[in-house]
Design an enzyme around this catalytic site. Structure first.
Site, PDB file in Angstrom:
ATOM      1  N   TYR A   9     -15.899  26.529  -4.098  1.00  0.00           N
ATOM      2  CA  TYR A   9     -14.748  26.098  -3.948  1.00  0.00           C
ATOM      3  C   TYR A   9     -13.790  26.209  -5.107  1.00  0.00           C
ATOM      4  O   TYR A   9     -13.573  25.199  -5.471  1.00  0.00           O
ATOM      5  CB  TYR A   9     -14.441  24.650  -3.391  1.00  0.00           C
ATOM      6  CG  TYR A   9     -15.514  24.285  -2.497  1.00  0.00           C
ATOM      7  CD1 TYR A   9     -15.242  24.745  -0.848  1.00  0.00           C
ATOM      8  CD2 TYR A   9     -16.572  23.440  -2.551  1.00  0.00           C
ATOM      9  CE1 TYR A   9     -15.984  24.457   0.150  1.00  0.00           C
ATOM     10  CE2 TYR A   9     -17.488  22.957  -1.467  1.00  0.00           C
ATOM     11  CZ  TYR A   9     -17.159  23.550  -0.139  1.00  0.00           C
ATOM     12  OH  TYR A   9     -17.925  23.163   0.788  1.00  0.00           O
ATOM     13  N   TRP A  13      -8.623  21.062  -3.861  1.00  0.00           N
ATOM     14  CA  TRP A  13      -8.761  20.343  -2.483  1.00  0.00           C
ATOM     15  C   TRP A  13      -8.134  19.119  -2.589  1.00  0.00           C
ATOM     16  O   TRP A  13      -8.426  18.270  -3.527  1.00  0.00           O
ATOM     17  CB  TRP A  13     -10.205  20.077  -1.982  1.00  0.00           C
ATOM     18  CG  TRP A  13     -10.349  21.232  -1.044  1.00  0.00           C
ATOM     19  CD1 TRP A  13     -10.501  21.263   0.417  1.00  0.00           C
ATOM     20  CD2 TRP A  13     -10.728  22.681  -1.206  1.00  0.00           C
ATOM     21  NE1 TRP A  13     -11.059  22.470   0.987  1.00  0.00           N
ATOM     22  CE2 TRP A  13     -11.255  23.514  -0.101  1.00  0.00           C
ATOM     23  CE3 TRP A  13     -11.261  23.411  -2.481  1.00  0.00           C
ATOM     24  CZ2 TRP A  13     -11.679  24.584   0.126  1.00  0.00           C
ATOM     25  CZ3 TRP A  13     -11.563  24.808  -2.676  1.00  0.00           C
ATOM     26  CH2 TRP A  13     -11.729  25.273  -1.021  1.00  0.00           C
ATOM     27  N   SER A  14      -7.548  18.703  -1.447  1.00  0.00           N
ATOM     28  CA  SER A  14      -6.603  17.451  -1.508  1.00  0.00           C
ATOM     29  C   SER A  14      -7.466  16.208  -1.769  1.00  0.00           C
ATOM     30  O   SER A  14      -7.078  15.263  -2.894  1.00  0.00           O
ATOM     31  CB  SER A  14      -5.897  17.464  -0.213  1.00  0.00           C
ATOM     32  OG  SER A  14      -5.334  16.006  -0.055  1.00  0.00           O
ATOM     33  N   TYR A  60     -12.743  32.830  -2.223  1.00  0.00           N
ATOM     34  CA  TYR A  60     -12.993  31.690  -1.299  1.00  0.00           C
ATOM     35  C   TYR A  60     -12.370  32.315   0.100  1.00  0.00           C
ATOM     36  O   TYR A  60     -11.158  33.119   0.129  1.00  0.00           O
ATOM     37  CB  TYR A  60     -12.275  30.534  -1.725  1.00  0.00           C
ATOM     38  CG  TYR A  60     -12.180  29.513  -0.601  1.00  0.00           C
ATOM     39  CD1 TYR A  60     -13.525  28.707  -0.398  1.00  0.00           C
ATOM     40  CD2 TYR A  60     -11.232  29.401   0.363  1.00  0.00           C
ATOM     41  CE1 TYR A  60     -13.465  27.672   0.559  1.00  0.00           C
ATOM     42  CE2 TYR A  60     -11.070  28.394   1.254  1.00  0.00           C
ATOM     43  CZ  TYR A  60     -12.331  27.643   1.238  1.00  0.00           C
ATOM     44  OH  TYR A  60     -12.258  26.707   2.670  1.00  0.00           O
ATOM     45  N   ASP A 153     -15.954  18.890   8.359  1.00  0.00           N
ATOM     46  CA  ASP A 153     -15.875  19.825   9.135  1.00  0.00           C
ATOM     47  C   ASP A 153     -16.535  20.245  10.413  1.00  0.00           C
ATOM     48  O   ASP A 153     -16.092  20.448  11.450  1.00  0.00           O
ATOM     49  CB  ASP A 153     -15.937  21.025   8.046  1.00  0.00           C
ATOM     50  CG  ASP A 153     -15.132  20.916   6.925  1.00  0.00           C
ATOM     51  OD1 ASP A 153     -14.572  19.853   6.635  1.00  0.00           O
ATOM     52  OD2 ASP A 153     -14.990  21.974   6.169  1.00  0.00           O
ATOM     53  N   ARG A 187     -24.747  25.365   5.841  1.00  0.00           N
ATOM     54  CA  ARG A 187     -23.508  25.617   5.926  1.00  0.00           C
ATOM     55  C   ARG A 187     -23.395  25.835   7.402  1.00  0.00           C
ATOM     56  O   ARG A 187     -24.113  26.078   8.276  1.00  0.00           O
ATOM     57  CB  ARG A 187     -23.110  26.869   5.443  1.00  0.00           C
ATOM     58  CG  ARG A 187     -22.658  26.846   3.945  1.00  0.00           C
ATOM     59  CD  ARG A 187     -21.784  26.097   3.302  1.00  0.00           C
ATOM     60  NE  ARG A 187     -20.499  26.323   3.905  1.00  0.00           N
ATOM     61  CZ  ARG A 187     -19.483  25.605   3.294  1.00  0.00           C
ATOM     62  NH1 ARG A 187     -19.416  24.746   2.610  1.00  0.00           N
ATOM     63  NH2 ARG A 187     -18.330  26.289   3.870  1.00  0.00           N
ATOM     64  N   TRP A 345     -22.281  18.590   7.510  1.00  0.00           N
ATOM     65  CA  TRP A 345     -21.801  17.074   7.863  1.00  0.00           C
ATOM     66  C   TRP A 345     -22.595  16.776   9.250  1.00  0.00           C
ATOM     67  O   TRP A 345     -22.017  15.899  10.016  1.00  0.00           O
ATOM     68  CB  TRP A 345     -20.092  17.088   8.595  1.00  0.00           C
ATOM     69  CG  TRP A 345     -19.497  17.099   7.270  1.00  0.00           C
ATOM     70  CD1 TRP A 345     -18.749  18.293   6.556  1.00  0.00           C
ATOM     71  CD2 TRP A 345     -19.084  16.128   6.199  1.00  0.00           C
ATOM     72  NE1 TRP A 345     -18.232  17.821   5.305  1.00  0.00           N
ATOM     73  CE2 TRP A 345     -18.244  16.650   5.220  1.00  0.00           C
ATOM     74  CE3 TRP A 345     -19.250  14.611   6.620  1.00  0.00           C
ATOM     75  CZ2 TRP A 345     -17.621  15.741   4.204  1.00  0.00           C
ATOM     76  CZ3 TRP A 345     -18.408  13.936   5.536  1.00  0.00           C
ATOM     77  CH2 TRP A 345     -17.983  14.282   4.337  1.00  0.00           C
ATOM     78  N   GLU A 388     -23.398  18.917  -3.521  1.00  0.00           N
ATOM     79  CA  GLU A 388     -22.192  18.483  -2.533  1.00  0.00           C
ATOM     80  C   GLU A 388     -22.595  17.472  -1.710  1.00  0.00           C
ATOM     81  O   GLU A 388     -21.868  16.522  -1.225  1.00  0.00           O
ATOM     82  CB  GLU A 388     -22.013  19.586  -2.031  1.00  0.00           C
ATOM     83  CG  GLU A 388     -20.702  19.593  -1.177  1.00  0.00           C
ATOM     84  CD  GLU A 388     -20.273  20.793  -0.372  1.00  0.00           C
ATOM     85  OE1 GLU A 388     -21.337  21.900  -0.434  1.00  0.00           O
ATOM     86  OE2 GLU A 388     -19.197  21.268   0.314  1.00  0.00           O
TER      87      GLU A 388
HETATM   88  C1  2M8 Z   1     -15.497  21.147   2.795  1.00  0.00           C
HETATM   89  O1  2M8 Z   1     -14.402  21.922   3.451  1.00  0.00           O
HETATM   90  C2  2M8 Z   1     -14.109  23.047   3.089  1.00  0.00           C
HETATM   91  C3  2M8 Z   1     -12.843  23.513   4.094  1.00  0.00           C
HETATM   92  O2  2M8 Z   1     -11.937  22.556   3.818  1.00  0.00           O
HETATM   93  C4  2M8 Z   1     -15.107  24.360   3.357  1.00  0.00           C
HETATM   94  O3  2M8 Z   1     -15.928  24.241   3.829  1.00  0.00           O
HETATM   95  O4  2M8 Z   1     -14.589  25.583   2.751  1.00  0.00           O
HETATM   96  C5  2M8 Z   1     -15.368  20.042   3.336  1.00  0.00           C
HETATM   97  O5  2M8 Z   1     -16.634  19.092   2.759  1.00  0.00           O
HETATM   98  C6  2M8 Z   1     -14.374  19.124   2.807  1.00  0.00           C
HETATM   99  O6  2M8 Z   1     -14.493  17.532   3.014  1.00  0.00           O
HETATM  100  C7  2M8 Z   1     -14.117  19.144   1.201  1.00  0.00           C
HETATM  101  O7  2M8 Z   1     -13.073  18.516   0.770  1.00  0.00           O
HETATM  102  C8  2M8 Z   1     -14.270  20.563   0.863  1.00  0.00           C
HETATM  103  C9  2M8 Z   1     -14.078  20.757  -0.522  1.00  0.00           C
HETATM  104  O8  2M8 Z   1     -15.279  20.012  -1.394  1.00  0.00           O
HETATM  105  O9  2M8 Z   1     -15.382  21.292   1.326  1.00  0.00           O
END
Ligand code: 2M8
Length: 415
Positions: A9, A13-14, A60, A153, A187, A345, A388
């Protein structure tokens, strides 16, 4: 800017950023404030805080070109962002950083107070947007238009709604995540990603205009966990406003918090006692047992229901399940046939989520359980991988390593 994870990532991210800023605050208050400022300056004129603020780093998927938000009038023109949101934990971060800065005193305190003062209007606009634009049916619950908005997600909460999402033609995908994460089982599947992309296309087709999205998007669900987080965020904003002498703001935020709390309680099933989401398009409750079923533990609002939810989550079907090596809340019960201990999740335990739960527990005075979950999570993190998420049966890290919010919550706990 701290990326959510260096490889998987490489952007901001928010809700990650909020937790990360808390970790940073232990090292440098100005650095923590810069982190939040980078996110806040990407806030849309509608009030929405976007779920990703893109850096220039490639690698990404889906990146900014796929999101196609560049011509959205509500988006600040000098940043590239996604077009959806995530749970509103930001006020919790602003308040936590202010508390840490007050303890430090001096220039740190002055900077944090100034930042909190200028953040108040942003937080008010953000919370207001969630409880108006995102509550078109007046249910006192926040509606989401994509599973990514929940932050959870591919939670089984969304399976049925996603099953109803029609993908008229295959959408080209260049998934990066499965190259980074060695174990594909960690994933979501390609089938899930096709639906994720379809919803993005639908929102992009109306240029992410709130007034039109409800008519075009095939996913409209009220999210009980997000609403519970909003209740806490409004409480914290009210507390901040009082500290800063803005009683006008405090009253408004207390009223919003009450609404959100009422909304969460209205989701409690009289049959199962669990909180449910509501699928607006299908016109039906979604009662899938996941960690979000126990959202009253986060929002509070009714002592008896809170006690029930606490008992359930520590009980033998959840954190106290005999198969678990660590007595931590899994995201799906190990008794559930859909439990996947290392699939994102669908079962793993998430350190940042444990932080959020322990923060809510401690705030309510349940320091014993908060300490138990803190200590168990720190033990899990003793491997130094900063996963994670973790397989709660083996304690193995899964998904990304060096996940920033995992490290941040560890710092907050041990500092
Ligand atoms: C995960 O989500 C992102 C998309 O937003 C992804 O899988 O690409 C989730 O776990 C989300 O809650 C988290 O904020 C993000 C970055 O850690 O990853």
């Amino acid at each position: 800017m701290v990326t959510a994870a260096p490889k998987l990532y490489p952007h901001q991210w928010s809700w990650d950023a909020a937790l990360i800023s808390i970790g940073l605050a232990h090292m440098s208050i100005p650095r923590a404030l810069r982190e939040l400022e980078n996110l806040f300056r990407a806030q849309w004129s509608t009030g929405m805080i976007p779920h990703i603020v893109f850096s220039d780093v490639p690698g990404y998927f889906p990146g900014p070109d796929v999101w196609s938000t560049d011509t959205v009038p509500a988006k600040p023109h000098d940043v590239r962002t996604s077009g959806i949101c995530q749970p509103p934990v930001h006020a919790i971060a602003v308040a936590r950083i202010l508390d840490l800065a007050v303890a430090k005193g001096g220039e740190d305190r002055r900077l944090a107070e100034d930042f909190a003062r200028t953040s108040l209007d942003r937080l008010v606009a953000w919370h207001q947007w969630l409880m108006t634009v995102r509550d078109p049916s007046g249910l006192d619950l926040v509606e989401i238009h994509h599973g990514w908005e929940s932050g959870m997600d591919n939670s089984p909460r969304w399976d049925e709604a996603y099953a109803n999402v029609v993908v008229p033609e295959p959408i080209p995908m260049a998934r990066h995540d499965i190259k980074v994460v060695g174990n594909i089982e960690d994933r979501p599947t390609d089938r899930e990603y096709q639906r994720y992309l379809q919803l993005m296309r639908e929102m992009a087709s109306v240029n992410f205009d709130d007034a039109q999205i409800n008519d075009v998007v095939q996913f409209r669900i009220t999210d009980v966990f997000l609403t519970a987080v909003l209740a806490l965020a409004c409480d914290e904003t009210a507390r901040l406003a009082e500290l800063l002498g803005r009683e006008d703001v405090a009253d408004g935020q207390r009223a919003l918090a009450d609404r959100a709390r009422r909304g969460v309680l209205s989701c409690v099933s009289p049959d199962t006692g669990r909180c449910r989401d509501f699928d607006v398009r299908a016109g039906q409750w979604v009662d899938v047992p996941t960690i979000a079923s126990w959202s009253v533990l986060v929002s509070g609002g009714d002592d008896a229901v809170w006690a029930d939810h606490r008992a359930a989550l520590v009980g033998e079907h959840w954190a106290g399940h005999p198969s678990l090596r660590f007595p931590l809340p899994p995201t799906v019960s190990p008794d559930d046939p859909g439990f996947r201990p290392r699939t994102y999740w669908r079962g793993p335990t998430w350190p940042f989520l444990n932080w959020l739960l322990t923060w809510a527990l401690a705030r309510r005075g349940d320091r014993a359980l908060a300490a138990t979950w803190r200590d168990a999570t720190l033990e899990l993190l003793g491997d130094g991988a900063f996963g994670e998420y973790y397989d709660p049966q083996t304690g193995q890290p899964a998904g990304s390593h060096d996940q920033s919010w995992t490290a941040a919550v560890a710092i907050d706990w041990i500092a």
